[in-house]
Design an enzyme around this catalytic site. Structure first.
Site, PDB file in Angstrom:
ATOM      1  N   SER A  34      56.222  40.632  35.536  1.00  0.00           N
ATOM      2  CA  SER A  34      56.361  41.394  34.293  1.00  0.00           C
ATOM      3  C   SER A  34      57.738  42.029  34.187  1.00  0.00           C
ATOM      4  O   SER A  34      58.371  42.374  35.192  1.00  0.00           O
ATOM      5  CB  SER A  34      55.297  42.488  34.228  1.00  0.00           C
ATOM      6  OG  SER A  34      54.015  41.915  34.251  1.00  0.00           O
ATOM      7  N   CYS A  62      47.262  40.602  33.136  1.00  0.00           N
ATOM      8  CA  CYS A  62      48.147  39.427  33.216  1.00  0.00           C
ATOM      9  C   CYS A  62      47.830  38.386  34.278  1.00  0.00           C
ATOM     10  O   CYS A  62      47.601  37.222  33.966  1.00  0.00           O
ATOM     11  CB  CYS A  62      49.572  39.887  33.487  1.00  0.00           C
ATOM     12  SG  CYS A  62      50.362  40.614  32.078  1.00  0.00           S
ATOM     13  N   HIS A  76      55.050  42.536  25.820  1.00  0.00           N
ATOM     14  CA  HIS A  76      54.833  43.446  26.953  1.00  0.00           C
ATOM     15  C   HIS A  76      56.002  44.433  26.991  1.00  0.00           C
ATOM     16  O   HIS A  76      57.147  44.038  26.760  1.00  0.00           O
ATOM     17  CB  HIS A  76      54.796  42.605  28.240  1.00  0.00           C
ATOM     18  CG  HIS A  76      54.320  43.323  29.464  1.00  0.00           C
ATOM     19  ND1 HIS A  76      55.057  44.324  30.066  1.00  0.00           N
ATOM     20  CD2 HIS A  76      53.200  43.182  30.209  1.00  0.00           C
ATOM     21  CE1 HIS A  76      54.390  44.746  31.127  1.00  0.00           C
ATOM     22  NE2 HIS A  76      53.263  44.085  31.234  1.00  0.00           N
ATOM     23  N   LYS A 101      57.411  34.007  31.429  1.00  0.00           N
ATOM     24  CA  LYS A 101      56.863  34.793  32.537  1.00  0.00           C
ATOM     25  C   LYS A 101      55.956  33.927  33.410  1.00  0.00           C
ATOM     26  O   LYS A 101      55.187  33.108  32.907  1.00  0.00           O
ATOM     27  CB  LYS A 101      56.077  35.959  31.938  1.00  0.00           C
ATOM     28  CG  LYS A 101      55.307  36.789  32.934  1.00  0.00           C
ATOM     29  CD  LYS A 101      54.728  37.988  32.218  1.00  0.00           C
ATOM     30  CE  LYS A 101      53.732  38.746  33.062  1.00  0.00           C
ATOM     31  NZ  LYS A 101      53.255  39.960  32.351  1.00  0.00           N
ATOM     32  N   LYS A 153      43.860  46.176  26.405  1.00  0.00           N
ATOM     33  CA  LYS A 153      44.260  45.628  27.706  1.00  0.00           C
ATOM     34  C   LYS A 153      43.667  46.428  28.859  1.00  0.00           C
ATOM     35  O   LYS A 153      43.666  47.654  28.833  1.00  0.00           O
ATOM     36  CB  LYS A 153      45.789  45.670  27.805  1.00  0.00           C
ATOM     37  CG  LYS A 153      46.357  45.321  29.178  1.00  0.00           C
ATOM     38  CD  LYS A 153      47.875  45.371  29.191  1.00  0.00           C
ATOM     39  CE  LYS A 153      48.425  45.082  30.585  1.00  0.00           C
ATOM     40  NZ  LYS A 153      49.897  44.972  30.587  1.00  0.00           N
ATOM     41  N   ARG A 197      46.406  34.480  33.677  1.00  0.00           N
ATOM     42  CA  ARG A 197      47.233  33.276  33.808  1.00  0.00           C
ATOM     43  C   ARG A 197      46.631  32.310  34.841  1.00  0.00           C
ATOM     44  O   ARG A 197      46.719  31.077  34.685  1.00  0.00           O
ATOM     45  CB  ARG A 197      48.662  33.665  34.193  1.00  0.00           C
ATOM     46  CG  ARG A 197      49.395  34.244  33.007  1.00  0.00           C
ATOM     47  CD  ARG A 197      50.415  35.310  33.372  1.00  0.00           C
ATOM     48  NE  ARG A 197      50.550  36.224  32.241  1.00  0.00           N
ATOM     49  CZ  ARG A 197      51.385  36.037  31.225  1.00  0.00           C
ATOM     50  NH1 ARG A 197      52.198  35.015  31.227  1.00  0.00           N
ATOM     51  NH2 ARG A 197      51.409  36.878  30.224  1.00  0.00           N
ATOM     52  N   ASP A 202      47.613  36.658  26.646  1.00  0.00           N
ATOM     53  CA  ASP A 202      47.003  36.749  27.976  1.00  0.00           C
ATOM     54  C   ASP A 202      45.948  37.837  28.093  1.00  0.00           C
ATOM     55  O   ASP A 202      45.111  37.807  28.987  1.00  0.00           O
ATOM     56  CB  ASP A 202      48.080  36.944  29.058  1.00  0.00           C
ATOM     57  CG  ASP A 202      48.743  38.311  28.995  1.00  0.00           C
ATOM     58  OD1 ASP A 202      48.783  38.924  27.901  1.00  0.00           O
ATOM     59  OD2 ASP A 202      49.226  38.775  30.044  1.00  0.00           O
ATOM     60  N   ASN A 203      46.021  38.835  27.225  1.00  0.00           N
ATOM     61  CA  ASN A 203      45.028  39.914  27.208  1.00  0.00           C
ATOM     62  C   ASN A 203      45.288  40.753  25.962  1.00  0.00           C
ATOM     63  O   ASN A 203      46.235  40.493  25.219  1.00  0.00           O
ATOM     64  CB  ASN A 203      45.076  40.781  28.483  1.00  0.00           C
ATOM     65  CG  ASN A 203      46.450  41.256  28.860  1.00  0.00           C
ATOM     66  OD1 ASN A 203      47.009  40.819  29.857  1.00  0.00           O
ATOM     67  ND2 ASN A 203      47.047  42.133  28.064  1.00  0.00           N
ATOM     68  N   HIS A 221      54.275  35.243  37.008  1.00  0.00           N
ATOM     69  CA  HIS A 221      53.313  36.259  37.457  1.00  0.00           C
ATOM     70  C   HIS A 221      52.122  35.686  38.226  1.00  0.00           C
ATOM     71  O   HIS A 221      51.012  36.221  38.188  1.00  0.00           O
ATOM     72  CB  HIS A 221      52.811  37.114  36.276  1.00  0.00           C
ATOM     73  CG  HIS A 221      52.571  38.540  36.689  1.00  0.00           C
ATOM     74  ND1 HIS A 221      52.097  39.520  35.832  1.00  0.00           N
ATOM     75  CD2 HIS A 221      52.748  39.148  37.894  1.00  0.00           C
ATOM     76  CE1 HIS A 221      51.991  40.654  36.491  1.00  0.00           C
ATOM     77  NE2 HIS A 221      52.374  40.456  37.739  1.00  0.00           N
ATOM     78  N   ASP A 267      52.321  37.878  25.615  1.00  0.00           N
ATOM     79  CA  ASP A 267      51.913  38.836  26.649  1.00  0.00           C
ATOM     80  C   ASP A 267      51.526  40.168  26.010  1.00  0.00           C
ATOM     81  O   ASP A 267      52.368  40.844  25.417  1.00  0.00           O
ATOM     82  CB  ASP A 267      53.080  39.037  27.632  1.00  0.00           C
ATOM     83  CG  ASP A 267      52.633  39.723  28.913  1.00  0.00           C
ATOM     84  OD1 ASP A 267      51.505  40.260  28.943  1.00  0.00           O
ATOM     85  OD2 ASP A 267      53.404  39.722  29.877  1.00  0.00           O
ATOM     86  N   ASP A 268      50.259  40.518  26.117  1.00  0.00           N
ATOM     87  CA  ASP A 268      49.744  41.787  25.589  1.00  0.00           C
ATOM     88  C   ASP A 268      49.703  41.832  24.056  1.00  0.00           C
ATOM     89  O   ASP A 268      49.715  42.916  23.473  1.00  0.00           O
ATOM     90  CB  ASP A 268      50.541  43.002  26.102  1.00  0.00           C
ATOM     91  CG  ASP A 268      50.434  43.212  27.600  1.00  0.00           C
ATOM     92  OD1 ASP A 268      49.757  42.417  28.276  1.00  0.00           O
ATOM     93  OD2 ASP A 268      51.039  44.190  28.105  1.00  0.00           O
TER      94      ASP A 268
HETATM   95 MG    MG Z   1      49.600  40.836  29.723  1.00  0.00          MG
END
Ligand code: MG
Length: 456
Positions: free
Chosen positions: A154, A73, A228, A129, A301, A77, A280-281, A131, A33-34
């Protein structure tokens, strides 16, 4: 070896079929994540040590030009699990991601990758996660997952009322600052979740799932909470990296990947399990030292500059995927049709999928024809990549720029010559712009009617 036998052996090797339905390969998707494009050793990080991911890359196929399905996010996803741009599922909108008070979520009518694989006899698990919604119909157990263990959204949501501003991006965030629950198969088992041990506990769950299901086809969707913000790491990893708590969290994630790959080797499943690692980003740059690095790419992001959506990606299946580095453009949207191909599933009719089957690239080393990639921010189309060219119709920094800047004519960058998107070549290449505009027209014709946002 006698010449005739050698010839037969060579012929057999050349005719080796794509791994197909009969073998029912397992699928493991590990999603950070991130995590930024520049945050792994094998992507040039000078400060974060990732020996396990570096080994995975050395044994597998590492992508230089792999994209997430969105710049934040929730839509990212949705793209992974549906194989569709999030505008098609309503998982894109003004609010950008789902919040604990959002009324919507991933619509039950979407056919997720888990649902598709389940129909072909796979056992499925979501760890980490989610989300994609907390209401009935949108939760992991409603969207095709037999098991689920993790956070519903998150780790910076559900902040305590007295939390100081900026706490989530701090180098030393308060351990009980967020009231986010840890949920196991629909039941809250801990609230607030103890975030320092999340990566370790997710990993234990993943190892248990792999071992338990070693004799039947499985799909593990392992979506890490980190890096994240707020950032936490297990005691064994705290203070270990040169890159502060961000580096500690990434190094623990690297350890986790190593554990999963070791378990697959130990269970003799490595050559029948496609493992894909990605993010994810891009990195959350406004978090300063607690945000990652996009390496040479522009912005991060939240934006549709390359740093927002081009992410690390490694595909691993020893003995089946030829090790190497590929400049072929691919995206997380491609995993859905690729996984269906591996499982021998015919995609449902009347449902537009936006990616393409990567098996010829992964297993036969073939080049893929050019395929446009569309960069959305919310429901707005901001940019399109076609071959080495990328046109921006609008640009906006991920954070801190109130309004987008509209570009007419669009900005045009050659990502081979200029991966940092610095030199606009629009006036020199009207022919390229015309081709991009045609790809956009074709894409838009498939989008009507636009569903409303599920994020509100
Ligand atoms: Mg993210």
């Amino acid at each position: 070896m006698r010449p005739i036998l050698l010839l037969l052996a060579l012929l057999a090797a050349a005719c080796q079929p794509l791994p197909a339905a009969s073998a029912k390969p397992n699928l493991v998707v590990i999603y950070a994540d991130d995590l930024g494009y520049g945050d792994l050793g094998c992507y040039g990080s000078p400060t974060i040590r990732t020996p396990q991911l570096d080994r995975m890359a050395a044994e597998g196929l590492r992508f230089t030009d792999f994209y997430s399905g969105a710049e934040v996010c929730t839509p990212s996803r949705a793209a992974l699990l549906t194989g569709r741009y999030p505008v098609r599922s309503g998982m894109a909108g003004q609010r950008r991601v789902l919040f604990p008070n959002s009324k919507g979520g991933l619509p039950p009518g979407e056919l997720t990758l888990a649902e598709a694989l389940k129909s072909a006899g796979y056992t499925t698990a979501h760890i980490g996660k989610w989300h994609l919604g907390i209401h009935e119909g949108s939760r992991p157990q409603d969207q095709g997952f037999d098991e689920t263990y993790g956070l519903p959204y998150s780790n910076d949501m559900d902040g305590r009322a007295d939390l100081p501003s900026g706490a989530s991006g701090s180098a030393n965030p308060p351990r009980n600052g967020w009231n986010v629950p840890l949920i196991h198969n629909g039941r809250i088992i801990e609230r607030p979740a103890n975030q320092t041990t999340l990566t370790r506990r997710y990993t234990e769950q993943a190892l248990r799932f792999v071992t338990t299901n070693r004799h039947r086809p499985f799909f593990l969707y392992f979506a890490h909470t980190f890096p994240h913000v707020p950032l936490f790491a297990s005691p064994a990893f705290q203070g270990r990296s040169r890159a502060g708590i961000y580096g500690d969290a990434v190094e623990e994630l690297d350890w986790s990947v190593g554990e999963i790959l070791d378990a697959l080797r130990a269970e003799d499943l490595a050559d029948n399990t496609l493992v894909v690692f990605s993010s994810d980003n891009g990195p959350w740059l406004t978090m300063g030292a607690q945000g990652g690095s996009a390496g040479p790419l522009r912005n991060g992001k939240g934006s549709t500059w390359e740093g927002g959506m081009r992410v690390p990606a490694i595909a691993w299946m020893p003995g089946k995927i030829q090790p190497g580095v590929t400049p072929q453009m691919a995206s997380v949207l491609d995993l859905y049709p690729t996984a269906l191909g591996l499982a021998g599933i015919t995609p449902a009719p009347n449902r537009i999928l936006d990616g393409r089957d990567l098996r010829p690239l992964l297993f036969q080393g073939q080049s893929l024809p050019d395929h446009p990639l569309f960069y959305y921010r919310g429901q707005q189309l901001f940019a399109c990549r076609l071959g080495e060219w990328k046109a921006h119709f609008q640009t906006q920094a991920g954070y801190g720029q109130a309004k987008p800047e509209i570009h007419a004519p669009p900005l045009l960058f050659h990502l081979g010559l200029d991966p940092s998107e610095k030199r606009n070549l629009a006036t020199q290449h009207p022919d390229v712009l015309a081709r991009v505009q045609a790809a956009v027209r074709d894409h838009r014709a498939t989008l009507i009617p636009m569903p409303s946002s599920q994020l509100d």
